[in-house]
Design an enzyme around this catalytic site. Structure first.
Site, short mmCIF file in Angstrom:
data_model
loop_
_atom_site.label_atom_id
_atom_site.label_comp_id
_atom_site.label_asym_id
_atom_site.label_seq_id
_atom_site.Cartn_x
_atom_site.Cartn_y
_atom_site.Cartn_z
N LYS A 14 0.81 -1.23 0.00
CA LYS A 14 0.00 0.00 0.00
C LYS A 14 0.84 1.27 0.00
O LYS A 14 0.43 2.27 -0.57
CB LYS A 14 -0.99 0.01 1.16
CG LYS A 14 -0.35 0.14 2.53
CD LYS A 14 -1.39 0.00 3.63
CE LYS A 14 -0.71 0.11 4.98
NZ LYS A 14 -1.42 -0.62 6.03
N ARG A 113 -8.60 -0.65 16.50
CA ARG A 113 -9.03 -0.38 15.13
C ARG A 113 -9.92 -1.55 14.72
O ARG A 113 -10.93 -1.77 15.36
CB ARG A 113 -7.81 -0.18 14.21
CG ARG A 113 -8.15 0.64 12.96
CD ARG A 113 -6.94 0.88 12.06
NE ARG A 113 -6.46 -0.34 11.39
CZ ARG A 113 -5.42 -0.36 10.56
NH1 ARG A 113 -4.75 0.74 10.30
NH2 ARG A 113 -5.05 -1.50 9.99
C1 LIG Z 1 -0.53 -1.33 6.72
C2 LIG Z 1 -0.86 -2.65 7.26
C3 LIG Z 1 0.16 -3.59 7.42
C4 LIG Z 1 1.61 -3.33 7.11
O1 LIG Z 1 2.16 -2.50 8.06
P1 LIG Z 1 3.71 -2.10 8.03
O2 LIG Z 1 3.87 -1.36 9.31
O3 LIG Z 1 3.91 -1.27 6.83
O4 LIG Z 1 4.48 -3.35 8.00
C5 LIG Z 1 -0.19 -4.85 7.89
N1 LIG Z 1 -1.46 -5.14 8.19
C6 LIG Z 1 -2.46 -4.26 8.06
C7 LIG Z 1 -3.86 -4.68 8.41
C8 LIG Z 1 -2.20 -2.98 7.60
O5 LIG Z 1 -3.21 -2.11 7.47
#
Ligand SMILES: *Cc1c(COP(=O)(O)O)cnc(C)c1O
Length: 348
Positions: A14, A113
């Site tokens: 993302k 969340r």
């Molecule tokens: C963004 C996200 C991640 C990845 O997080 P990082 O800190 O970039 O490794 C993993 N799981 C969910 C549900 C996320 O929203």
């Protein structure tokens, strides 16, 4: 580090908006499961022929469930109503393809969340297994994103226990226990029970070489794979300090500038629309004083910057995400200038 412990990596794209160039590098280097929070990004990667198993890592919006079933193999979920819509669309689609959409059920373990409360586990699983178009393949939790809750043995243990309880109650052996993200790096390195989970979802640590909890550098990884470059559009000696009778700034805040006397002020052609000014670190000796929508204000100190000079910055996660999202920031890809950082080979 993860593979020898039986933990697979879901590469989270993302922060780079699912850029196919980046996704391809991950897949070519053995990360064959990719996750993204936006179904549009997953579609982009699929249409660019990235061969991976795709997981939507944000709970689908009810209005997008049809396209989620079309483009993603798996999604993280916490609402039975949404899962029911996914099932409905998967069933209609299944008439052509015959496969079920896979569900990872998210559990709330303190980050406040997404996720069902642990007490809702039994009823929710019962609801999911009754739906013909979906298959429950695992449980997951997300920590360290909203409330900053830590990844701990206690939280990972609870997730693993819940997985066991689903097996015992429903006779359903779940393949995936998706425990942590880049904020779980420290936990993973110090725990004696990494095998409590078998999947870790990583974005920041792959792209920026840092764990999220403290922002520490991960040994052996580069922290400058991404460079933000901005151009000086004005350079003048000017006073810098609190304006007389100051009102709110362009973003509704009281500016409260520090009095610096006369400075060499540089204006760069980039602003809050393109970057999080708090998430950038200049690679030369200048200071970021602030930003508005389209301008970044620097104290150029005694550098040799002038109009037209380019200034390079390291980016943190927030800045990377926003820069990648801005249509005004050109994205260029260059081959690695250096060899791999083999001098710090990780030892398990
Ligand atoms: C963004 C996200 C991640 C990845 O997080 P990082 O800190 O970039 O490794 C993993 N799981 C969910 C549900 C996320 O929203």
């Amino acid at each position: 580090m993860y593979e020898p412990q039986g933990v697979s990596i879901l590469g989270v794209t993302k922060a780079v908006l699912g850029a196919p160039r980046v996704a391809r590098v991950l897949v070519e280097n053995g990360i064959t499961a990719l996750g993204d929070s936006r179904i549009e990004n997953i579609r982009t990667m699929r249409e660019s022929r990235i061969r991976a198993d795709f997981t939507l890592i944000r709970s689908p919006m009810p209005s997008e469930t049809q396209s989620v079933v079309e483009w993603a193999d798996t999604s993280l979920n916490s609402e039975l109503d949404v899962i029911s819509l996914l099932s409905h669309h998967a069933e209609r689609r299944g008439k052509r393809r015959g496969d079920r959409h896979k569900i990872i059920l998210m559990v709330e373990l303190g980050d406040m969340r997404e996720g069902i409360m642990p007490s809702e586990l039994g009823a929710t699983v019962e609801g999911i297994v009754a739906l013909p178009g979906v298959e429950l393949v695992g449980l997951g939790t997300n920590l360290g994103c909203f409330a900053g809750a830590p990844t701990t043995d206690c939280a990972m243990g609870r997730l693993a226990e819940m997985s066991t309880s689903v097996r015992d109650t429903f006779g359903l052996a779940l393949e995936v226990v998706s425990g942590a993200n880049s904020s779980g790096f420290e936990w993973f390195g110090s725990t004696r029970s990494p095998q409590l989970i078998n999947q870790i979802r990583l974005g920041e640590s792959i792209f920026l070489g840092r764990e999220t909890r403290q922002g520490n550098k991960i040994p052996g990884l580069f922290t400058d794979a991404f460079t933000l470059v901005a151009e000086v559009i004005e350079l003048k000696r000017k006073p810098h300090g609190p304006a007389k009778n100051a009102g709110r700034d362009a973003f509704g805040r009281i500016a409260g500038l520090e009095d610096r006397g006369t400075i060499r002020q540089a204006l760069l052609g980039i602003g809050k629309q393109d970057v999080d000014p708090g998430g950038i670190t200049p690679r030369i000796h200048v200071e970021v004083l602030g930003a508005t929508s389209d301008h970044l204000v620097l104290d150029a100190g005694d550098t040799r910057l002038d109009v037209g000079s380019e200034v390079e910055f390291d980016v943190a996660y927030s800045a990377l995400l926003r820069s990648m999202s801005s249509p005004y920031v050109d994205k260029t890809y260059t081959p690695a200038a250096r060899e791999d950082p083999g001098r710090h080979v990780l030892t398990p």
